[in-house]
Scaffold this active site. Structure first.
Site, PDB file in Angstrom:
ATOM      1  N   ASN A  45     -12.321 -36.709  -5.282  1.00  0.00           N
ATOM      2  CA  ASN A  45     -13.361 -35.810  -4.785  1.00  0.00           C
ATOM      3  C   ASN A  45     -14.009 -35.013  -5.930  1.00  0.00           C
ATOM      4  OD1 ASN A  45     -14.611 -34.431  -2.420  1.00  0.00           O
ATOM      5  ND2 ASN A  45     -13.581 -32.674  -3.332  1.00  0.00           N
TER       6      ASN A  45
ATOM      7  N   ARG B 101     -15.509 -22.375  -7.678  1.00  0.00           N
ATOM      8  CA  ARG B 101     -14.242 -22.542  -8.386  1.00  0.00           C
ATOM      9  C   ARG B 101     -13.189 -23.232  -7.526  1.00  0.00           C
ATOM     10  NH1 ARG B 101     -10.626 -18.399  -7.503  1.00  0.00           N
ATOM     11  NH2 ARG B 101     -11.377 -16.751  -6.141  1.00  0.00           N
ATOM     12  N   GLY B 102     -13.496 -23.432  -6.233  1.00  0.00           N
ATOM     13  CA  GLY B 102     -12.540 -24.137  -5.370  1.00  0.00           C
ATOM     14  C   GLY B 102     -12.425 -25.597  -5.761  1.00  0.00           C
ATOM     15  N   CYS B 103     -11.234 -26.192  -5.489  1.00  0.00           N
ATOM     16  CA  CYS B 103     -11.005 -27.599  -5.854  1.00  0.00           C
ATOM     17  C   CYS B 103     -11.645 -28.557  -4.859  1.00  0.00           C
ATOM     18  CB  CYS B 103      -9.519 -27.911  -5.917  1.00  0.00           C
ATOM     19  SG  CYS B 103      -8.793 -27.479  -7.494  1.00  0.00           S
ATOM     20  N   VAL B 104     -11.665 -28.192  -3.586  1.00  0.00           N
ATOM     21  CA  VAL B 104     -12.183 -29.109  -2.566  1.00  0.00           C
ATOM     22  C   VAL B 104     -13.247 -28.399  -1.745  1.00  0.00           C
ATOM     23  CG1 VAL B 104     -11.616 -30.536  -0.567  1.00  0.00           C
ATOM     24  CG2 VAL B 104      -9.994 -30.308  -2.438  1.00  0.00           C
TER      25      VAL B 104
END
Lengths: 172, 104
Positions: A45, B101-104
């Site tokens: 992702n 900055r979130g991964c998903v």
């Protein structure tokens, strides 16, 4: 950026890279545990979000991630996993795997991260490619129809290597 | 903190060029930022950008792609079409917000 131009003539604009950088990522997913499914999905992702061409190859236990019967029901166990820092004997008690799985699913959901089937759909919607391993399909007597609909094809290991010519590769 | 001038607006930016002051942004500037990275704004583009703008003050961080699709209601595929290659970063740039900055 040249050093002689003034800010007025050359505004500071982030570089988003070349339209077609040619950067490519191949991820081999070989595990069917819930905790080992996520690293590949998250990295795929992230790579897609950076504009990389991304291919996932599901093999051996990784088939559980794309098998319609199991993909929504992957499990996490404390057994053999010292990183839980709990006595190993506890992991063998009845119901412990179900409880550990429930807890992990909750932690993942709390972060707004989807379950495996929905995550695969997000990867496909972002332009990712899903491939199933021929030998694993033969070993488990599975056909294309048994697999998640977005899996493009069941292919051999060498076909995958061909498709991912020049890619960076991750084995998980 | 560096400043830069985009279409006559002087704005505070980080080292890469992302805006750092939420209130320096307006939609005229947003369109100018989009033009800088080769994006022509349509109503659909604005829907995404307005979601990012309204989501930021409450969350304290820029929405990730997943949040724009699940909470903002714009399908992932469409985001990749409207903001090609690096949709999350491009949307953040146009919206005058930091990179997510979130991964998903």
């Amino acid at each position: 950026m040249t050093t002689s131009t003034s800010p007025e003539t050359a505004p500071l604009v982030p570089s988003f890279g070349e339209a077609e950088s040619g950067r490519k990522l191949a991820i081999i997913c070989s595990k069917g545990n819930l905790d080992m499914a996520y690293p590949g999905l998250i990295l795929a992702n992230a790579a897609l979000g950076e504009g990389m061409e991304t291919h996932l190859f599901f093999t051996f236990w990784g088939f559980d991630m794309i098998n319609k019967k199991t993909m929504g029901d992957l499990k996490f166990t404390m057994l053999g996993n010292t990183a839980t820092h709990m006595p190993q004997g506890l992991g063998g008690l009845p119901g412990m795997t179900a409880m550990a799985t429930h807890q992990m699913k909750k932690s993942i959901a709390d972060l707004g991260v989807p379950e495996v089937p929905e995550f695969l759909q997000q990867i496909v919607d972002s332009g990712g490619h899903l491939w199933a391993c021929r030998m694993s399909a033969d070993m488990q007597h599975l056909e294309k129809d048994d697999l998640y609909d977005e899996v493009e094809a069941i292919i051999s290991a060498s076909e995958f290597i061909e498709k991912t010519d020049g890619a960076q590769l991750l084995f998980i | 903190m560096p400043t830069t001038t985009i279409s006559g607006h002087e704005i505070h930016v980080d080292d890469e060029g992302f805006m750092t002051v939420y209130d320096e942004w307006d939609e005229t500037l947003g369109a100018a930022l989009a033009a800088q990275i080769g994006i022509e704004m349509t109503d659909e583009h604005w829907k995404a950008i307005r979601f990012l703008r309204s989501d930021f003050p409450a969350q304290g961080e820029t929405a990730t792609l997943r949040r724009v699709s699940t909470v903002g209601g714009i399908p992932t595929k469409q985001l990749f079409t409207m903001f090609p290659q690096k949709p999350a970063k491009k949307m953040a740039y146009v919206a005058g917000l930091p990179k997510p900055r979130g991964c998903v």
